[in-house]
Design an enzyme around this catalytic site. Structure first.
Site, PDB file in Angstrom:
ATOM      1  CG  ASN A   1      -5.494   6.605   2.599  1.00 11.17           C
ATOM      2  OD1 ASN A   1      -5.690   7.434   2.438  1.00 11.17           O
ATOM      3  ND2 ASN A   1      -4.187   6.275   2.550  1.00 11.17           N
TER       4      ASN A   1
ATOM      5  CG  HIS B   1      -1.667   0.831   1.252  1.00 10.58           C
ATOM      6  ND1 HIS B   1      -2.069   2.572   1.463  1.00 10.58           N
ATOM      7  CD2 HIS B   1      -3.450   1.217   0.742  1.00 10.58           C
ATOM      8  CE1 HIS B   1      -3.003   3.253   1.526  1.00 10.58           C
ATOM      9  NE2 HIS B   1      -3.702   2.380   0.879  1.00 10.58           N
ATOM     10  NE  ARG B   2       4.706   2.555  -3.053  1.00  5.67           N
ATOM     11  CZ  ARG B   2       5.494   3.093  -3.819  1.00  5.67           C
ATOM     12  NH1 ARG B   2       7.101   3.754  -4.104  1.00  5.67           N
ATOM     13  NH2 ARG B   2       5.295   4.150  -4.592  1.00  5.67           N
ATOM     14  CG  ASP B   3      -0.439   7.069   1.900  1.00 12.35           C
ATOM     15  OD1 ASP B   3      -0.406   7.954   2.452  1.00 12.35           O
ATOM     16  OD2 ASP B   3      -1.425   7.876   1.240  1.00 12.35           O
ATOM     17  CG  LEU B   4      -2.306   1.026   6.039  1.00  8.62           C
ATOM     18  CD1 LEU B   4      -3.413   0.835   5.342  1.00  8.62           C
ATOM     19  CD2 LEU B   4      -1.998  -0.337   7.082  1.00  8.62           C
TER      20      LEU B   4
END
Length: 186
Positions: free
Chosen positions: A41, A34-37
């Protein structure tokens, strides 16, 4: 929005954590990180019976785990994700090691904040969070919010989730995390 109100009931945090781990399991099972938890989000709604349901949204920064970071559209030195929640390796320590464990770190940071109402590191600036992640251990949950009693098991799970990459352990199987709930965590 839930975090703005302060700490979230521990049993609800554990339940939402289990749901987040299941969602991450599906994402990681598809070979994606994901890289943007972050709280932004993680959308929480209600099912038909009024029970909280968590959904992981916004995969705009997601990438295939098998593709090295230097083969993506990100510039060298560019941090992907929110600095408050991103893993040390995402923050530049070793961008080529960003994998499912980075998402688990971010989830542990979110859950930590849900439990005590404060982030695992104290900083006035976003870049300060990065410096602390790269150089210090997270603040212990015990005593972080004197009004709360955090079960030792939960504190241990979150500490392991926020550990350095080679030591990072968070129940990747929701069943392990669910055992906290079965122990009457409240």
């Amino acid at each position: 929005r839930m975090l703005r109100a302060g700490p979230i009931q521990i049993s609800l945090t554990v339940d939402l954590g289990i749901q987040a781990l299941r969602g991450l399991g599906a994402i990681h099972g598809a070979g994606i990180v994901h890289r943007d938890l972050s709280p932004d989000n993680l959308m929480v709604g209600k099912d038909a019976n009024g029970r909280p349901v968590l959904k992981i949204i916004d995969l705009g920064l997601a990438r295939q785990i098998s593709i090295p970071s230097d083969k993506t559209d990100s510039d060298p030195g560019m941090v992907m994700g929110k600095l408050r929640y991103c893993s040390p390796e995402q923050a530049g320590q070793d961008a080529n090691t960003v994998d499912a464990r980075s998402d688990l770190y971010s989830l542990a940071a979110v859950l930590y904040e849900m439990v005590c109402g404060l982030p695992p590191f104290n900083s006035e600036t976003p870049h300060g969070f990065v410096l602390l992640k790269l150089s210090e251990d997270p603040l212990p949950l015990a005593g972080r919010n004197p009004r709360l009693r955090v079960p030792d098991e939960l504190s241990t799970v979150l500490r392991r989730g926020l550990a350095p990459l080679d030591e990072r352990i968070l129940f990747q199987n929701p069943g392990g995390f669910a055992s906290l709930k079965q122990q009457q965590v409240q």
